[in-house]
Design a protein around this motif. Structure first.
Motif, short mmCIF file in Angstrom:
data_model
loop_
_atom_site.label_atom_id
_atom_site.label_comp_id
_atom_site.label_asym_id
_atom_site.label_seq_id
_atom_site.Cartn_x
_atom_site.Cartn_y
_atom_site.Cartn_z
N MET A 53 0.83 -1.21 0.00
CA MET A 53 0.00 0.00 0.00
C MET A 53 0.86 1.25 0.00
SD MET A 53 -3.30 -0.83 2.43
CE MET A 53 -2.41 -1.50 3.82
N PHE A 54 1.93 1.24 0.81
CA PHE A 54 2.81 2.40 0.88
C PHE A 54 3.51 2.63 -0.45
CE2 PHE A 54 7.03 4.19 1.41
CZ PHE A 54 6.70 5.44 1.88
N LEU A 55 4.13 1.58 -1.00
CA LEU A 55 4.88 1.75 -2.25
C LEU A 55 3.99 2.15 -3.41
CD1 LEU A 55 7.56 -1.08 -2.26
CD2 LEU A 55 7.83 1.34 -1.69
N SER A 56 2.76 1.71 -3.39
CA SER A 56 1.82 2.09 -4.45
C SER A 56 1.76 3.62 -4.56
CB SER A 56 0.43 1.51 -4.16
OG SER A 56 -0.49 1.93 -5.13
N GLY A 57 1.53 4.28 -3.46
CA GLY A 57 1.47 5.74 -3.47
C GLY A 57 2.83 6.40 -3.61
N TRP A 58 3.83 5.86 -2.96
CA TRP A 58 5.19 6.42 -2.98
C TRP A 58 5.75 6.42 -4.39
CZ3 TRP A 58 10.34 4.31 -3.34
CH2 TRP A 58 11.34 5.10 -2.79
N LEU A 59 5.37 5.43 -5.18
CA LEU A 59 5.85 5.33 -6.55
C LEU A 59 4.99 6.11 -7.55
CD1 LEU A 59 6.71 1.52 -6.53
CD2 LEU A 59 8.36 3.42 -6.65
N GLY A 60 3.92 6.73 -7.06
CA GLY A 60 3.10 7.56 -7.94
C GLY A 60 1.80 6.92 -8.40
N ILE A 69 -5.07 3.48 5.89
CA ILE A 69 -4.48 3.53 7.23
C ILE A 69 -4.32 4.96 7.73
CG2 ILE A 69 -2.42 2.92 8.58
CD1 ILE A 69 -2.12 0.47 6.72
N GLY A 70 -3.99 5.86 6.82
CA GLY A 70 -3.74 7.24 7.20
C GLY A 70 -2.36 7.66 6.76
N HIS A 71 -1.92 8.80 7.25
CA HIS A 71 -0.59 9.30 6.89
C HIS A 71 0.46 8.28 7.30
CE1 HIS A 71 3.03 11.70 6.81
NE2 HIS A 71 2.38 12.58 6.08
N PRO A 72 1.45 8.00 6.43
CA PRO A 72 2.44 6.98 6.76
C PRO A 72 3.27 7.26 8.01
CG PRO A 72 2.54 7.52 4.43
CD PRO A 72 1.59 8.49 5.06
N MET A 73 3.58 8.50 8.29
CA MET A 73 4.41 8.83 9.46
C MET A 73 5.54 7.81 9.62
SD MET A 73 1.50 10.00 12.23
CE MET A 73 0.65 8.41 12.18
N LEU A 74 6.30 7.62 8.56
CA LEU A 74 7.30 6.55 8.52
C LEU A 74 8.24 6.54 9.71
CD1 LEU A 74 8.42 6.37 4.79
CD2 LEU A 74 6.95 4.80 6.05
N ARG A 75 8.85 7.64 9.99
CA ARG A 75 9.83 7.66 11.09
C ARG A 75 9.16 7.33 12.42
NH1 ARG A 75 14.92 8.44 12.33
NH2 ARG A 75 15.53 9.85 13.98
N ARG A 76 8.02 7.90 12.65
CA ARG A 76 7.31 7.65 13.91
C ARG A 76 6.91 6.18 14.03
NH1 ARG A 76 1.84 10.83 15.65
NH2 ARG A 76 1.41 9.65 17.52
N ARG A 77 6.44 5.59 12.96
CA ARG A 77 6.02 4.18 13.00
C ARG A 77 7.21 3.24 13.19
NH1 ARG A 77 0.57 3.90 11.58
NH2 ARG A 77 -0.15 5.59 10.23
N HIS A 78 8.40 3.69 12.84
CA HIS A 78 9.58 2.84 12.97
C HIS A 78 10.38 3.10 14.25
CE1 HIS A 78 8.66 2.21 8.72
NE2 HIS A 78 9.34 1.10 8.82
N LEU A 79 10.00 4.10 15.04
CA LEU A 79 10.74 4.42 16.26
C LEU A 79 10.82 3.27 17.27
CD1 LEU A 79 9.94 8.17 17.03
CD2 LEU A 79 12.16 7.14 16.47
N PRO A 80 9.80 2.41 17.38
CA PRO A 80 9.93 1.31 18.35
C PRO A 80 11.02 0.30 18.01
CG PRO A 80 7.63 1.65 17.72
CD PRO A 80 8.47 2.47 16.80
N PHE A 81 11.57 0.37 16.80
CA PHE A 81 12.56 -0.61 16.35
C PHE A 81 13.94 0.04 16.29
CE2 PHE A 81 8.45 -1.30 14.31
CZ PHE A 81 8.13 -2.53 14.86
N ALA A 82 14.95 -0.66 16.78
CA ALA A 82 16.32 -0.16 16.72
C ALA A 82 16.82 -0.29 15.28
CB ALA A 82 17.21 -0.94 17.67
N ALA A 120 15.35 4.83 3.72
CA ALA A 120 15.81 3.91 4.78
C ALA A 120 16.77 4.62 5.73
CB ALA A 120 16.48 2.69 4.15
N ASP A 121 17.60 5.50 5.19
CA ASP A 121 18.53 6.24 6.04
C ASP A 121 17.77 7.17 6.99
OD1 ASP A 121 21.33 6.80 6.67
OD2 ASP A 121 20.89 8.81 5.92
N PHE A 122 16.67 7.72 6.52
CA PHE A 122 15.83 8.59 7.35
C PHE A 122 15.21 7.81 8.52
CE2 PHE A 122 11.66 10.74 8.07
CZ PHE A 122 12.15 11.91 8.60
#
Length: 128
Positions: A53-60, A69-82, A120-122
């Motif tokens: 679902m994410f890549l569908s929109g991210w790729l245009g 689901i809503g706004h991806p908030m990528l960094r926030r959703r990945h904060l629980p993981f090191a 990914a770096d972000f």
């Protein structure tokens, strides 16, 4: 006339679905990706579906993640993981193999690889 989006260039919905399926298949079976595999639940279906679902929109293409689901908030959703450089590099390497495996054309693959690396770096939340 508008330039085709990466979504169109990669082959649309079926190709994005194949990319996501292959990405998680590789993550689940290639020992090199054990560190990032350990960050995921035992059943990868929900992760695969969210990436699709994410890549569908991210790729245009259709913005399925936002619609469902809503706004991806990528960094926030990945904060629980090191996530450090090793995790970033494993994720990018896995995605590169997945793109190669499904036959993403070389020029597009290189362009996407840079974008995937930057995203990914972000996500990194551990010091170098």
């Amino acid at each position: 006339m508008r330039e085709p989006t990466p979504y169109q260039l990669i082959g649309g919905e079926a190709s994005v679905a194949s990319l996501c399926a292959r990405f998680y298949e590789l993550m689940n079976t290639v020992p090199q990706f054990a560190t990032i595999r350990a960050l995921h639940p035992a059943d990868l279906c929900a992760s695969r579906d969210k990436l699709f679902m994410f890549l569908s929109g991210w790729l245009g293409g259709p913005d399925l993640y936002v619609e469902n689901i809503g706004h991806p908030m990528l960094r926030r959703r990945h904060l629980p993981f090191a996530i450090g450089e090793a995790e970033r590099d494993q994720w990018v390497a896995c995605m590169l193999l997945a793109m190669e495996s499904i036959g993403v054309e070389e020029a597009l693959r290189q362009k996407l690889l840079l974008s995937f690396f930057n995203t990914a770096d972000f996500m990194r939340n551990q010091p170098p």
